[in-house]
Write a protein that holds these residues in place. Structure first.
Motif, PDB file in Angstrom:
ATOM      1  N   GLU A   4      -5.526  16.210  -4.353  1.00 46.93           N
ATOM      2  CA  GLU A   4      -5.354  16.706  -2.990  1.00 46.93           C
ATOM      3  C   GLU A   4      -5.621  18.219  -2.958  1.00 46.93           C
ATOM      4  N   ARG A  58       3.150   6.965  -4.421  1.00 47.25           N
ATOM      5  CA  ARG A  58       1.747   6.713  -4.088  1.00 47.25           C
ATOM      6  C   ARG A  58       1.561   6.547  -2.578  1.00 47.25           C
ATOM      7  N   GLY A  59       0.453   7.044  -2.099  1.00 46.98           N
ATOM      8  CA  GLY A  59       0.177   6.988  -0.658  1.00 46.98           C
ATOM      9  C   GLY A  59       0.931   8.077   0.103  1.00 46.98           C
ATOM     10  N   GLY A  60       1.495   9.041  -0.643  1.00 43.71           N
ATOM     11  CA  GLY A  60       2.412  10.012  -0.052  1.00 43.71           C
ATOM     12  C   GLY A  60       1.798  11.079   0.835  1.00 43.71           C
ATOM     13  N   SER A  61       0.480  11.138   0.950  1.00 44.38           N
ATOM     14  CA  SER A  61      -0.094  12.136   1.874  1.00 44.38           C
ATOM     15  C   SER A  61       0.310  11.831   3.318  1.00 44.38           C
ATOM     16  N   SER A  67      -6.077  13.797   1.900  1.00 43.85           N
ATOM     17  CA  SER A  67      -5.776  13.084   0.652  1.00 43.85           C
ATOM     18  C   SER A  67      -6.841  13.472  -0.368  1.00 43.85           C
ATOM     19  N   LYS A 109     -10.489   5.791  -7.536  1.00 38.21           N
ATOM     20  CA  LYS A 109      -9.943   6.930  -6.779  1.00 38.21           C
ATOM     21  C   LYS A 109      -9.731   8.113  -7.708  1.00 38.21           C
ATOM     22  N   THR A 132      -7.306  10.179  -7.684  1.00 40.02           N
ATOM     23  CA  THR A 132      -5.898  10.191  -8.131  1.00 40.02           C
ATOM     24  C   THR A 132      -5.722   9.315  -9.378  1.00 40.02           C
TER      25      THR A 132
END
Ligand code: ASP
Length: 443
Positions: free
Chosen positions: A116, A184-187, A38, A49, A51
């Motif tokens: 990323e 979001r959180g897609g890793s 991530s 963060k 991101t």
């Protein structure tokens, strides 16, 4: 030799010290050959963060403002990690190129994905592994959904060419060749897709907790960790609010029969939680696997004598909901009664219209909407085989003086859902936990 795909979340790669832990973990097991990072996450509660900083740069660029106040923080984070780890990779040119593209309006997906992307470049350099840009192997279709077939084929072929690879999480390529991100959180999703494409034996998801817990630690003090959970059980628990993995990270590994192991980067000796494919794979230690739930549901209770004999009654009740754009969560029904459970939010400001429309469409004896309901799901594959699960559950609630307003046991026998007053929610969760898990109450 097997293959383990290891995904590390943002907090696991937030600074140079975390990078060192990640390297140790990866080098401790020769099967760990593909890693999905991530973007750097928060180093402390008040930190931001990467991101989020990138989204902010994109917002500033869109508003015609200077992106430098946010972009300089991003530059510092990556350069700081590279300097502390003594890396020789030169990120300056990449960083300036990214800043230029964001200013030129490359868009939110491009901007966010660079977190990323850059972290992948750093990590590949630090490990001495190959960098594989996710844009060359993960594809979305015209509708913006993952193109599983194309991805599986192309990514599978690419991964075969690398003995050790770093594939950045969170993004892929759309049908026009542009970068597109997952939600979001897609890793987590990338990790699962990569595990499937690599035909991995295990998908490891490294984060900052040692797996899933049997109940919410804000309600139950020191809940037991869940050692094994099946994909189906996890789906039921996450639906009710227990969240560890991105929802869409389940599908690719589940259909490929690959187990997922949630692990803690800061406590690498702890075994974490294994999410397995078949219930039979693992014996459960307790009769139940976990308890999850949340507050603020409403019940629409419809009554009509001889309802069971009336063709299309249920459909017309649901039609009224559909017309108002309300989707239902559960529908436990009796012979002459039908209860539709909806979230309180979804009927806000629509209650009177809904009641009137149900009267119009169905001519029931009565329609009432009761608010303030909390739902609690007690989930466990062990429930199918053991007698007395419901007796134990209702007995526990009775002893705690809690009135059960609704019961719904799915036909899967994996789950018993009870509805209680919002005010009783926490006590009910504790009572169920105490009955099934703890011999001696700890509180
Ligand atoms: N960095 C992205 C986010 O913050 C994706 C991820 O961490 O999984 O949502």
């Amino acid at each position: 030799m097997g293959i383990k795909v290891s995904k590390f979340g943002g907090s696991s790669l937030a600074d140079a010290a975390q990078f060192q832990k990640v390297k140790e973990i990866l080098f401790a097991d020769g099967d760990r050959r593909i890693v999905v990072p991530s973007a750097p996450g928060k180093r402390s509660k008040t930190d931001v963060k990467v991101t989020d900083l990138l989204y902010e740069c994109n917002r500033l660029a869109g508003a015609g403002q200077d992106i430098e106040p946010a972009f300089s923080k991003i530059r510092e984070r990556y350069q700081g990690i590279a300097a502390q780890l003594g890396l020789h990779v030169d990120l300056d040119a990449q960083l300036e190129e990214i800043a230029k593209n964001i200013k030129l309006g490359a868009g939110a997906d491009y901007a966010a994905s660079r977190g990323e992307y850059l972290n992948g470049i750093l990590l590949a350099d630090y490990l001495g592994w190959d960098f594989v840009d996710a844009k060359t192997g993960i594809f979305f279709d015209e509708e913006g959904r993952l193109d599983s077939e194309k991805t599986q084929e192309r990514l599978g072929a690419i991964l075969k060419q690398h003995a050790y690879a770093v594939v950045p999480g969170f993004y892929g390529c759309d049908t026009h060749g542009n970068v597109k991100t997952f939600s979001r959180g897609g890793s987590d999703i990338t990790g699962a897709i990569v595990a499937r494409a690599a035909n991995a034996d295990l998908y490891e998801n490294w984060t900052d907790v040692s797996g899933c817990l049997m109940a919410d630690p804000r309600i139950v003090r020191n809940p037991e960790p869940i050692r094994y959970v099946t994909y189906r059980e996890l789906r039921e628990l996450s639906y009710m609010g227990a969240s560890v993995l991105h929802e869409d990270a389940i599908f690719p590994v589940r259909i490929a029969g690959i187990p997922t192991n949630i692990r803690n980067t800061n406590q690498p000796d702890e075994p974490g939680t294994i999410i397995g494919y078949e219930a039979e794979d693992y014996e459960s230690e307790h009769m139940i696997t976990g308890i999850a739930g949340h507050k603020d549901f409403a019940i629409i209770a419809v009554e009509k004598a001889m309802m069971n004999a009336e063709l299309g009654f249920g459909r017309r009740v649901l039609q009224a909901l559909e017309e108002e754009g309300v989707s239902f969560e559960h529908m436990p029904s009796g012979i002459d009664t039908m209860s539709v459970v909806v979230s309180e939010d979804s009927v806000e400001g629509k209650k009177e219209r809904l009641i009137a429309r149900i009267h119009e469409l169905c001519s029931p004896d009565s329609v009432e909407i009761h608010s303030g309901l909390a739902l609690i799901a007690t989930v466990g594959r062990g429930m199918v085989r053991s007698k007395g699960t419901s007796a134990k559950l209702f007995n526990a609630l009775m002893k705690a003086g809690i009135n059960v307003r609704l019961i719904d046991q799915g036909s899967s026998e994996l789950n018993i859902i009870v509805g209680v007053d919002n005010l009783d929610f926490e006590n009910a969760v504790r009572a169920i936990y105490r009955a099934f898990v703890v011999k001696e109450p700890r509180w």
